[in-house]
Design an enzyme around this catalytic site. Structure first.
Site, PDB file in Angstrom:
ATOM      1  CG  ASN A  31       7.571  34.982 -26.937  1.00  0.00           C
ATOM      2  OD1 ASN A  31       6.562  35.495 -27.406  1.00  0.00           O
ATOM      3  ND2 ASN A  31       8.724  34.943 -27.583  1.00  0.00           N
ATOM      4  N   GLY A  32       5.609  32.544 -23.616  1.00  0.00           N
ATOM      5  CA  GLY A  32       5.738  31.656 -22.460  1.00  0.00           C
ATOM      6  C   GLY A  32       4.374  31.303 -21.923  1.00  0.00           C
ATOM      7  NE  ARG A  36      10.346  32.427 -32.601  1.00  0.00           N
ATOM      8  CZ  ARG A  36      11.153  32.049 -31.627  1.00  0.00           C
ATOM      9  NH1 ARG A  36      12.443  31.950 -31.863  1.00  0.00           N
ATOM     10  NH2 ARG A  36      10.708  31.774 -30.433  1.00  0.00           N
ATOM     11  CG  HIS A  74       5.585  -8.255 -31.446  1.00  0.00           C
ATOM     12  ND1 HIS A  74       5.426  -9.504 -30.895  1.00  0.00           N
ATOM     13  CD2 HIS A  74       6.814  -8.230 -32.001  1.00  0.00           C
ATOM     14  CE1 HIS A  74       6.537 -10.208 -31.091  1.00  0.00           C
ATOM     15  NE2 HIS A  74       7.390  -9.455 -31.766  1.00  0.00           N
ATOM     16  CD1 TRP A 107       2.428  27.816 -32.944  1.00  0.00           C
ATOM     17  CD2 TRP A 107       2.482  27.319 -30.763  1.00  0.00           C
ATOM     18  NE1 TRP A 107       2.325  26.461 -32.814  1.00  0.00           N
ATOM     19  CE2 TRP A 107       2.351  26.125 -31.492  1.00  0.00           C
ATOM     20  CE3 TRP A 107       2.527  27.248 -29.368  1.00  0.00           C
ATOM     21  CZ2 TRP A 107       2.282  24.881 -30.877  1.00  0.00           C
ATOM     22  CZ3 TRP A 107       2.456  26.008 -28.756  1.00  0.00           C
ATOM     23  CH2 TRP A 107       2.337  24.840 -29.517  1.00  0.00           C
ATOM     24  CB  CYS A 152       5.132  33.468 -28.939  1.00  0.00           C
ATOM     25  SG  CYS A 152       3.579  32.687 -28.551  1.00  0.00           S
ATOM     26  CE  LYS A 195      13.416  25.258 -38.011  1.00  0.00           C
ATOM     27  NZ  LYS A 195      13.345  23.922 -38.632  1.00  0.00           N
ATOM     28  CD  GLU A 231       7.611  17.899 -38.564  1.00  0.00           C
ATOM     29  OE1 GLU A 231       7.365  18.503 -37.522  1.00  0.00           O
ATOM     30  OE2 GLU A 231       8.766  17.614 -38.913  1.00  0.00           O
ATOM     31  CE  LYS A 276      10.704  16.454 -40.777  1.00  0.00           C
ATOM     32  NZ  LYS A 276      11.506  16.360 -39.660  1.00  0.00           N
ATOM     33  CD  GLU A 299      13.244  13.363 -38.818  1.00  0.00           C
ATOM     34  OE1 GLU A 299      12.793  13.218 -37.678  1.00  0.00           O
ATOM     35  OE2 GLU A 299      13.264  14.459 -39.400  1.00  0.00           O
TER      36      GLU A 299
HETATM   37  O1  M6R Z   1      15.104  23.070 -31.934  1.00  0.00           O
HETATM   38  P1  M6R Z   1      15.017  21.632 -31.505  1.00  0.00           P
HETATM   39  O2  M6R Z   1      15.878  20.737 -32.295  1.00  0.00           O
HETATM   40  O3  M6R Z   1      15.236  21.460 -30.040  1.00  0.00           O
HETATM   41  O4  M6R Z   1      13.511  21.223 -31.807  1.00  0.00           O
HETATM   42  C1  M6R Z   1      13.017  19.978 -31.431  1.00  0.00           C
HETATM   43  C2  M6R Z   1      11.686  19.709 -32.087  1.00  0.00           C
HETATM   44  O5  M6R Z   1      10.743  20.668 -31.710  1.00  0.00           O
HETATM   45  C3  M6R Z   1      11.790  19.706 -33.604  1.00  0.00           C
HETATM   46  O6  M6R Z   1      12.745  18.790 -34.045  1.00  0.00           O
HETATM   47  C4  M6R Z   1      10.436  19.369 -34.229  1.00  0.00           C
HETATM   48  O7  M6R Z   1      10.113  18.026 -33.974  1.00  0.00           O
HETATM   49  C5  M6R Z   1      10.446  19.673 -35.722  1.00  0.00           C
HETATM   50  N1  M6R Z   1       9.170  20.160 -36.116  1.00  0.00           N
HETATM   51  C6  M6R Z   1      10.789  18.500 -36.563  1.00  0.00           C
HETATM   52  O8  M6R Z   1      10.633  18.711 -37.903  1.00  0.00           O
END
Ligand code: M6R
Length: 631
Positions: free
Chosen positions: A102-103, A27, A529, A76, A2, A626, A513, A510, A506
């Site tokens: 927000n929150g 965001r 395993h 959001w 948000c 974001k 997501e 990627k 990672e």
């Molecule tokens: O702003 P931050 O690095 O603390 O964010 C952490 C995660 O929310 C962030 O890395 C998230 O996993 C991304 N979508 C990764 O692409």
């Protein structure tokens, strides 16, 4: 996640709000809305739309809303689906108070039930809607004390209401009874006031402010403020008036430009050679006397000498960078290091040990779990009252002006520039570089490596910019072709070992997501395993194999997958052993220590092209934000 924008001043509010909301789009959100106090009727005019900001703009295309005070929001969804009725702002039943938040208001159910018993009906499923109803109730109570209808009365009403709220929030409130006033408050969620010319702008994130002003007043935790065109009054949680000087925003005007790239994510992947150059120039300094390179931070690192262990808290991609960091800090610098999910650490931290360095890694500097974990660690260490247990802190962030930047003074600025794509790419690369810097620094302090080995690592790092450029050139088109073949797959397994195990994690993150394809990363030796049960010819396996200690092991793990008909993709230098791969995403053969910085690039490109080929919203994937400012 948000986003809030709120204005009061002399200029028309609507264009300022829309402009601010545009800057917050990156965001991640699923609905948007605005409310403005009409200067003609003194009534609140509110408009909301599901989906992208363009839908809201279309609603408002021919709207002329005269008014200089207003609030805006990108939502959001947490409580309630992403529908118009749940979009903010939320109004009280008289339509006189409007709120964006927000929150999460944790006790909203209890508050809602009480209000419902009093006859108030709710229009939304959100936690936020209790707030305007409660404020209206307070305003009615205050009117019986013959208080004037003005900003101070609104401030009192909001203060009384927030004292009953549980959870974390940032909010902005307008009231038609005080048409020039705006009240904002925060608890564990960011809110920054920008001092513009003839107006005050308040927002949850600096990009919404940067084009208006570079002079800001970040609101501190627990504070509430009344903003009118004449000035700002800030009060802390004890209702003490706060006086402090504004500070200047430490970011260049955010250039949000795709530079002819189809998506921000691709542009940001291509920014990585420049980020490597920036890092080398900023942090690697040649000592003129000794001609040796030193890592230079903008804070005194003398306290590093007493550090015996390191704990790192982070989430998502930042945690994967921290895991590469752990490998470097333990294997290169010889310091026991643990990495924790911030969300786990805050509720089940390890027993305290002395002489510990705590590192918070967060691109946005606003991730609620990371901020809370650091806060908790500072408090529990400070309460020990023993010098050796005191909090020793470092933050690794891309946003030095953020909450973590205000919590921790020892900041390593990763300097990646604003990242618009929700999927972190260039900031991951920049976070990795920060860990190389720390590993070199600690190796020098602890003398865990010979000067030659340290110099060799530094020399490999100096070669990075052209190597990454070469990788981009080589793999952009080829991974696009590969993506055509793979865009319909359902599952992908990523394997890595040692320093490249976090790169497997990672790579998988990627892919899932942005393309919504299920992907999982494993330490290659773990496949047999359990995960091996998933393999057949429909499940490609991507193995990161780099000549070094575990190369042969990774190759034999890949062989095990091939024996189960899996299509094998290798991310490896072209060398003996890699013939096993059905497809090789070749990376340069360099020192194994720096291989994560190279291996991640083709994986980012592959994920990007698969998602783009599937026609998905690469930069703003569904359900993601974001910066995750709720727990
Ligand atoms: O702003 P931050 O690095 O603390 O964010 C952490 C995660 O929310 C962030 O890395 C998230 O996993 C991304 N979508 C990764 O692409």
């Amino acid at each position: 996640m948000c986003g809030i924008v709120a204005v009061t001043g002399y200029k028309k509010a609507l264009p300022l709000l829309i402009n601010g909301l545009e800057k917050l789009e990156y965001r991640g959100y699923d609905s948007a809305g605005i409310a403005v106090i009409s200067s003609e009727t003194k009534n609140i005019v509110c408009n909301k739309a599901e989906g992208k900001l363009n839908n809201l703009k279309n609603n408002l295309k021919n709207a002329e809303i005269p008014g200089t005070v207003g609030i805006g929001h990108t939502r959001w969804a947490t409580h309630g689906k992403p529908e118009v009725k749940n979009a903010h702002p939320h109004l009280d039943s008289l339509g006189k108070v409007a709120v964006v938040q927000n929150g999460i208001i944790e006790n909203y159910q209890e508050l809602k039930s009480k209000l419902e018993k009093e006859g108030i009906s709710f229009d939304s499923d959100t936690d936020t809607e209790v707030i305007p109803h409660l404020i209206q109730k307070e305003l009615i109570a205050l009117s019986q004390l013959n208080l004037e209808n003005n900003g101070s009365t609104l401030l009192v009403a909001v203060r009384n209401v927030i004292s009953d709220l549980e959870g974390s929030y940032a909010l902005a409130v307008i009231w038609s009874g005080a048409p020039d006033s705006l009240v904002v408050a925060r608890r564990q969620a960011p809110l920054i006031i920008g001092l513009g010319e003839g107006e005050f702008i308040c927002a949850s994130d600096t990009p919404a402010i940067a084009s208006f002003t570079k002079i800001i007043l970040p609101l501190e935790d627990g504070e509430i403020a009344l903003l009118t065109p004449l000035g700002i009054e800030i009060y802390d949680s004890n209702n003490e008036r706060q006086y402090r000087n504004p500070i200047s925003l430490q970011i260049a005007e955010q250039v949000i430009d795709k530079n002819n790239f189809r998506h921000y994510m691709l542009k940001e992947i291509y920014d990585q050679p420049e980020i490597a150059k920036y890092w080398l120039e900023k942090y690697l300094i040649k000592d003129l006397k000794t001609s040796k390179f030193q890592i230079k931070y903008p804070f005194d690192t003398k306290f590093f000498e007493s550090i015996e262990r390191i704990e790192i808290v982070a989430c998502g991609t930042s945690k994967h960078a921290a895991m590469v960091g752990k490998f470097l800090l333990e294997q290169f610098s010889g310091i026991p290091t643990n990495v924790f999910f911030a969300s786990e650490f805050r509720y089940s931290p390890p027993p305290l040990l002395p002489n510990t360095l705590t590192i918070g890694v967060t691109q946005s500097g606003e991730t609620a779990d990371t901020i809370a974990a650091i806060k908790m660690e500072i408090q529990r260490r400070a309460s020990m009252g023993d010098e050796s247990y005191k909090p020793n802190l470092v933050a690794i962030t891309n946003r030095i002006e953020s909450s973590i930047g205000r919590q921790i003074s020892n900041i390593i600025d990763i300097g990646a520039g604003i990242e618009i794509g929700v999927a972190a790419t260039k900031t991951f690369f920049a976070q990795l570089l920060s860990f190389y810097g720390l590993a070199i620094k600690f190796a020098q302090i602890k003398q865990s490596q010979s000067n030659e080995t340290i110099s060799q690592l530094i020399s490999e790092l100096t070669k990075l910019p052209p190597l990454v450029e070469e990788l981009l050139e080589k793999h952009n088109q080829s991974s696009e072709k590969l993506a055509h073949e793979f865009f319909n797959i359902k599952d992908v397994i990523f394997l890595g070992r040692g320093i490249n195990y976090p790169i497997a994690l990672e790579g998988a993150l990627k892919l899932k997501e942005i393309s919504y394809i299920h992907a999982a990363g494993y330490p290659a030796g773990e496949m047999k395993h359990g995960p091996i049960a998933l393999l057949d010819k429909k499940v490609p396996v991507i193995s990161i194999a780099f000549p070094g200690e575990v190369f042969d092991k990774v190759i034999s793990n890949a062989q095990e997958a091939k024996a189960r008909d899996a299509y094998l993709i290798g991310v490896a230098p072209k060398c003996k052993g890699t013939e096993i791969f059905d497809y090789l995403m070749a990376i340069p053969s360099t020192n194994e220590w720096i291989s994560p910085l190279l291996a991640i690039v083709p994986l980012q490109l592959l994920s990007y092209h698969i998602a783009a080929h599937r026609g998905l919203d690469v930069d703003q994937p569904r359900n993601l934000a974001k910066s995750v400012t709720v727990e």
